[in-house]
Design a protein around this motif. Sequence first.
Motif, PDB file in Angstrom:
ATOM      1  N   UNK A 192       0.844  -1.193   0.000  1.00 13.61           N
ATOM      2  CA  UNK A 192       0.000   0.000   0.000  1.00 13.61           C
ATOM      3  C   UNK A 192       0.886   1.253   0.000  1.00 13.61           C
ATOM      4  N   UNK A 193       0.745   2.082  -1.050  1.00  5.07           N
ATOM      5  CA  UNK A 193       1.505   3.334  -1.146  1.00  5.07           C
ATOM      6  C   UNK A 193       0.654   4.468  -0.590  1.00  5.07           C
ATOM      7  N   UNK A 194       1.275   5.332   0.241  1.00  4.75           N
ATOM      8  CA  UNK A 194       0.571   6.398   0.950  1.00  4.75           C
ATOM      9  C   UNK A 194       1.328   7.714   0.729  1.00  4.75           C
ATOM     10  N   UNK A 195       0.606   8.773   0.346  1.00  5.05           N
ATOM     11  CA  UNK A 195       1.287  10.043   0.085  1.00  5.05           C
ATOM     12  C   UNK A 195       1.514  10.838   1.376  1.00  5.05           C
ATOM     13  N   UNK A 196       2.120  12.024   1.235  1.00  2.00           N
ATOM     14  CA  UNK A 196       2.472  12.843   2.405  1.00  2.00           C
ATOM     15  C   UNK A 196       1.244  13.316   3.171  1.00  2.00           C
ATOM     16  N   UNK A 197       0.083  13.334   2.502  1.00  2.00           N
ATOM     17  CA  UNK A 197      -1.169  13.735   3.149  1.00  2.00           C
ATOM     18  C   UNK A 197      -1.871  12.551   3.814  1.00  2.00           C
ATOM     19  N   UNK A 198      -1.181  11.400   3.845  1.00  2.20           N
ATOM     20  CA  UNK A 198      -1.675  10.174   4.482  1.00  2.20           C
ATOM     21  C   UNK A 198      -2.842   9.540   3.721  1.00  2.20           C
ATOM     22  N   UNK A 199      -2.895   9.783   2.422  1.00  3.04           N
ATOM     23  CA  UNK A 199      -3.930   9.199   1.573  1.00  3.04           C
ATOM     24  C   UNK A 199      -3.338   8.039   0.774  1.00  3.04           C
ATOM     25  N   UNK A 200      -4.071   6.942   0.694  1.00  4.26           N
ATOM     26  CA  UNK A 200      -3.625   5.795  -0.108  1.00  4.26           C
ATOM     27  C   UNK A 200      -3.723   6.165  -1.580  1.00  4.26           C
ATOM     28  N   UNK A 201      -2.583   6.053  -2.295  1.00  2.00           N
ATOM     29  CA  UNK A 201      -2.561   6.417  -3.714  1.00  2.00           C
ATOM     30  C   UNK A 201      -2.432   5.208  -4.642  1.00  2.00           C
ATOM     31  N   UNK A 202      -2.047   4.042  -4.094  1.00  2.00           N
ATOM     32  CA  UNK A 202      -1.905   2.855  -4.935  1.00  2.00           C
ATOM     33  C   UNK A 202      -1.880   1.614  -4.047  1.00  2.00           C
ATOM     34  N   UNK A 203      -2.423   0.516  -4.581  1.00  2.00           N
ATOM     35  CA  UNK A 203      -2.409  -0.767  -3.871  1.00  2.00           C
ATOM     36  C   UNK A 203      -2.059  -1.874  -4.861  1.00  2.00           C
ATOM     37  N   UNK A 204      -1.144  -2.739  -4.467  1.00  2.00           N
ATOM     38  CA  UNK A 204      -0.875  -3.975  -5.220  1.00  2.00           C
ATOM     39  C   UNK A 204      -1.265  -5.120  -4.298  1.00  2.00           C
ATOM     40  N   UNK A 205      -2.199  -5.966  -4.761  1.00  2.00           N
ATOM     41  CA  UNK A 205      -2.682  -7.075  -3.940  1.00  2.00           C
ATOM     42  C   UNK A 205      -1.989  -8.380  -4.309  1.00  2.00           C
ATOM     43  N   UNK A 206      -1.799  -9.210  -3.302  1.00  2.00           N
ATOM     44  CA  UNK A 206      -1.315 -10.578  -3.484  1.00  2.00           C
ATOM     45  C   UNK A 206      -0.039 -10.647  -4.322  1.00  2.00           C
TER      46      UNK A 206
END
Length: 120
Positions: free
Chosen positions: A64-78
């Motif tokens: 899970x990638x999270x930006x400086x504003x603490x928002x999830x910007x990308x997810x790679x599953x499994x």
Amino acid sequence: TRYARVSIGNVEVKAEIADTPLKQARGLMFRKSLPENEGMLFIFGKEDYHGFWMMNTSIALDIIWINKDMEIVHIEKNVQPCGILCHVYKANEKAKYVLEVNSGFVEKYNIEVGHFVELI
């Protein structure tokens, strides 16, 4: 070893902190398992396009990638373990933090891009 509590969706993760180049390069390599609701939080000096691969990693992960504003910007599953020729996973947006958790975590807790994360 330092830990952070990460509140994400309706669940809390106990995350080992990887905040030096050495800890970040090693990541979860050579670990045979990861307890439920535990993970690793990579904290980078600046927002950027941080790439991850699964070389020498024994367990499938959700990343899970999270930006400086603490928002999830990308997810790679499994994301599966690999041997030598490993795919590099990257977000199309800059991130300051990356959280690695057990595969299936994202689906189990309905975590999506756009959700916010809190460090406790």
